[in-house]
Design an enzyme around this catalytic site. Structure first.
Site, mmCIF file in Angstrom:
data_model
loop_
_atom_site.group_PDB
_atom_site.id
_atom_site.type_symbol
_atom_site.label_atom_id
_atom_site.label_comp_id
_atom_site.label_asym_id
_atom_site.label_seq_id
_atom_site.Cartn_x
_atom_site.Cartn_y
_atom_site.Cartn_z
ATOM 1 N N LYS A 1 -4.558 -6.976 5.320
ATOM 2 C CA LYS A 1 -3.184 -7.446 5.533
ATOM 3 C C LYS A 1 -2.969 -7.740 7.014
ATOM 4 O O LYS A 1 -3.121 -6.859 7.857
ATOM 5 C CB LYS A 1 -2.183 -6.393 5.045
ATOM 6 N N ASP B 1 6.425 -7.298 11.168
ATOM 7 C CA ASP B 1 7.199 -7.199 9.927
ATOM 8 C C ASP B 1 8.622 -6.738 10.223
ATOM 9 O O ASP B 1 8.887 -5.548 10.364
ATOM 10 C CB ASP B 1 6.507 -6.218 8.960
ATOM 11 N N LYS C 1 14.839 -4.820 8.254
ATOM 12 C CA LYS C 1 14.680 -3.379 8.462
ATOM 13 C C LYS C 1 15.713 -2.883 9.465
ATOM 14 O O LYS C 1 16.180 -3.644 10.307
ATOM 15 C CB LYS C 1 13.281 -3.084 9.032
ATOM 16 N N ASP D 1 1.553 -3.756 11.632
ATOM 17 C CA ASP D 1 1.430 -4.164 10.234
ATOM 18 C C ASP D 1 0.237 -5.096 10.003
ATOM 19 O O ASP D 1 0.015 -5.551 8.889
ATOM 20 C CB ASP D 1 2.741 -4.820 9.774
ATOM 21 N N ASP E 1 11.117 -7.586 2.196
ATOM 22 C CA ASP E 1 10.345 -6.624 2.987
ATOM 23 C C ASP E 1 9.080 -6.167 2.245
ATOM 24 O O ASP E 1 8.233 -5.499 2.823
ATOM 25 C CB ASP E 1 11.240 -5.426 3.349
ATOM 26 N N GLU F 1 6.509 -7.793 1.642
ATOM 27 C CA GLU F 1 5.812 -9.047 1.926
ATOM 28 C C GLU F 1 4.295 -8.901 1.905
ATOM 29 O O GLU F 1 3.583 -9.862 1.675
ATOM 30 C CB GLU F 1 6.264 -9.591 3.293
ATOM 31 N N ARG G 1 2.247 -7.452 -0.174
ATOM 32 C CA ARG G 1 1.652 -7.789 -1.479
ATOM 33 C C ARG G 1 1.710 -9.283 -1.744
ATOM 34 O O ARG G 1 0.875 -9.834 -2.456
ATOM 35 C CB ARG G 1 2.342 -6.972 -2.586
HETATM 36 N N1 BES Z 1 4.818 -2.756 6.365
HETATM 37 C C1 BES Z 1 5.690 -2.113 5.469
HETATM 38 C C2 BES Z 1 5.193 -0.736 5.048
HETATM 39 C C3 BES Z 1 5.357 0.370 6.039
HETATM 40 C C4 BES Z 1 6.574 0.992 6.220
HETATM 41 C C5 BES Z 1 4.268 0.836 6.734
HETATM 42 C C6 BES Z 1 6.686 2.033 7.110
HETATM 43 C C7 BES Z 1 4.393 1.880 7.614
HETATM 44 C C8 BES Z 1 5.605 2.480 7.800
HETATM 45 C C9 BES Z 1 5.854 -2.948 4.201
HETATM 46 O O1 BES Z 1 5.800 -4.307 4.364
HETATM 47 C C10 BES Z 1 7.205 -2.629 3.658
HETATM 48 O O2 BES Z 1 8.162 -2.953 4.310
HETATM 49 N N2 BES Z 1 7.259 -2.007 2.483
HETATM 50 C C11 BES Z 1 8.476 -1.623 1.895
HETATM 51 C C12 BES Z 1 8.400 -1.911 0.425
HETATM 52 C C13 BES Z 1 9.701 -1.769 -0.279
HETATM 53 C C14 BES Z 1 10.651 -2.878 0.129
HETATM 54 C C15 BES Z 1 9.461 -1.817 -1.761
HETATM 55 C C16 BES Z 1 8.675 -0.127 2.150
HETATM 56 O O3 BES Z 1 7.707 0.620 2.090
HETATM 57 O O4 BES Z 1 9.801 0.255 2.456
HETATM 58 ZN ZN ZN Z 2 4.715 -4.986 5.971
HETATM 59 MN MN MN Z 3 7.713 -5.127 4.862
#
Ligand code: BES
Ligand code: ZN
Ligand code: MN
Length: 503
Positions: A252, A257, A264, A275, A334, A336, A338
């Site tokens: 990835k 992000d 966020k 990220d 968010d 993104e 996947r």
């Molecule tokens: N890059 C983030 C995941 C992440 C969050 C990594 C905090 C490290 C610390 C990912 O893109 C994301 O934002 N995931 C969301 C998914 C949700 C919207 C279903 C998450 O984990 O909040």
């Molecule tokens: Zn992310």
């Molecule tokens: Mn995200």
């Protein structure tokens, strides 16, 4: 940093001209008649030193020792894990001193795991980020001599592997730490090209037009909110006959992000520069491959872009058409990672891989589940899962297998597309993996969620370079003639049949 391996006992090590001598001491102690052994015996008797892992005894200008500084480091039973702790404490404590030449002396009982741990931990503990500071305050160790009392030939293989791994880890760390206005998708593409040139890999870096032609509608939708053009990186390492099916690594590469329209909160948003750690771990692994040249074929795929809010950004409710033909309803912009990985997983099919492993800072939920100790491991193939888990154990870069029961995929159902990009909050790292699994049905597949392990927050904020150690160890175990029945991935045909069940 230059590493060399030498056969020395502690008496030889004491005679080495260097800035610091680190002597690793295990519970079974030191019987020798050299100055350091005598010091240890003495300090032990008086209760001033214990060989517990991480315990140190530091001394200055010890008589009969050529090095100005001596650090005696307890390593308990001498296992890889204990030696890692010893070296981290000792070398970490020397970081801000002017050390150019370092000797790390391992005890007679040291096995290959101790040698590996000592090399990787020395490199890791002396790393200093300086790239975007106006004054370089990190002082770099130039040369490290690792000494073992036994013949070096016995440890040569483990030593060389560890040295290559350390270079890969450092490469990934540095990329991860670079700010997002420097480590852009374009920069990642340039780094891949540079690596390819230096080590003779094949490399293609695709831009927006080529990616559109491939039909990667999901990946393109994420990139659309940013002025930075996306990149799709394809790296190929050939260490075996062309006819041999490769292992494909997919990283990835979200270089920042923000969450996009589902933005966020502001606190700690800067950390979302990390990220792209999955991408960095793929590049770091290739850096190690270039050094180690194992006998197998490896492909690295990196979808790289930013996730930003803009008038052209994708928005909740949008339905995207992925390269696989499956349609995806975006319920949260968010989620993104996947969306860019699914198209890369479809692209991976063309290599007829023996296994595909994707690596991603995918979910905050994985941080909640496993913290910073173990990466989340998800796999459609038990043998692949076992091989990765064993590699992680050997490299001291741990992971933990998580479930993929079909019921976890139920929350991804929607009335408006084949699948939604998020389910509810429960088991968020599992539902993310279930989403990916729909695109990985044609080969044995595993997914490493490194959201908790790829970087550290707080005062020690920074990239860890994980899971390069795990990945390199895994690839080395898959070389011609090395993969055993228990570590070989199950034949792709079987994985193909599993596809129906995954949906
Ligand atoms: N890059 C983030 C995941 C992440 C969050 C990594 C905090 C490290 C610390 C990912 O893109 C994301 O934002 N995931 C969301 C998914 C949700 C919207 C279903 C998450 O984990 O909040
Ligand atoms: Zn992310
Ligand atoms: Mn995200």
């Amino acid at each position: 940093m230059d590493f060399e391996l030498k056969t020395f006992d502690l008496a030889d090590a004491c005679r080495q001209k260097c800035d610091a001598l680190v002597a690793v001491v295990t519970d079974d102690g030191m019987a020798g008649d050299d100055p350091v052994s005598r010091l240890v015996q003495d300090a032990r008797k008086s209760g001033d030193f214990e060989s517990k892992p991480g315990k140190l005894l530091q001394a200055w200008r010890v008589e009969g020792v050529a090095a100005r500084r001596v650090v005696i480091a307890g390593a308990g039973d001498g296992s890889g894990k204990r030696v890692q702790a010893a070296v981290q404490a000792a070398v970490g404590g020397l970081r801000h001193k002017a050390i150019k030449r370092l000797v790390v002396a391992l005890p007679g009982s040291a096995g290959d795991d101790a040698v590996r741990a000592a090399v990787v931990a020395t490199a890791d503990s002396s790393y200093a980020y300086v790239a975007t500071k106006s004054k370089a305050d990190g002082r770099a160790i130039e040369r490290v001599t690792l000494s073992v009392p036994a013949s070096v030939t016995a440890h040569r293989q483990a030593f060389d592997a560890a040295r290559g791994t350390a270079a890969g880890i450092e490469f990934a760390r540095e990329l991860g730490n670079l700010p997002p206005n420097v480590a852009t998708p374009t920069r990642l593409g340039d780094e891949a090209r540079k690596l390819a040139k230096a080590h003779g890999f094949r490399c293609e870096v695709l831009g927006p037009k080529e990616v559109e032609r491939l039909g990667m509608g999901s990946f393109m939708a994420v990139a659309r909110g940013s002025e930075e053009p996306l990149r799709f990186i394809v790296l190929q390492y050939r260490g075996a006959a062309e006819s041999q099916a490769p292992v494909v690594l997919v990283g990835k590469g979200i270089t920042f992000d923000s969450g996009g329209i589902s933005i966020k909160p502001a606190p700690e948003m800067d950390e979302m520069k990390f990220d792209m750690s999955g991408a960095a771990s793929v590049l770091g692994t290739f850096r190690a491959l270039g050094e180690l040249k194992p006998k197998l074929n490896v492909v690295g795929l990196i979808p790289a872009c930013e996730n930003l809010p803009d008038g052209r950004s994708m928005k909740p409710g949008d339905v995207l058409t992925s390269m696989s033909g499956q349609t995806i309803e975006v319920l949260n912009t968010d989620a993104e990672g996947r969306l860019i990985l699914c198209d890369a997983l479809t692209y991976a099919e063309r290599f007829k891989p023996r296994a595909v492993v994707d690596i991603a800072t995918l979910t905050g939920a994985c941080v909640i589940a496993l913290g910073g100790v173990r990466s989340g491991l998800f796999a459609s193939d038990d043998n692949l899962a076992r091989a990765l888990q064993e590699a992680g154990d050997a490299a001291l870069d741990l992971c933990w297998r998580m479930p993929l029961d079909d019921e976890y995929g139920d929350g991804l159902k929607t009335n408006f597309a084949d699948v939604a990009n998020v389910a509810g909050r429960p088991a968020g790292s599992v539902t993310a993996a279930k989403f990916l699994q729909r695109f990985a049905g044609k080969y044995p597949w595993a997914h490493l969620d490194i959201a908790g392990t790829a970087w550290k927050g707080g005062a020690a904020k920074g990239s860890t370079g994980r899971p390069v150690g795990l990945l390199v160890q895994y690839l080395l175990s898959q070389q011609d003639g090395k993969a055993t029945a228990t570590t070989k991935a199950t034949a792709p045909a079987k994985a193909g049949r599993r596809k129906a069940a995954a949906r």
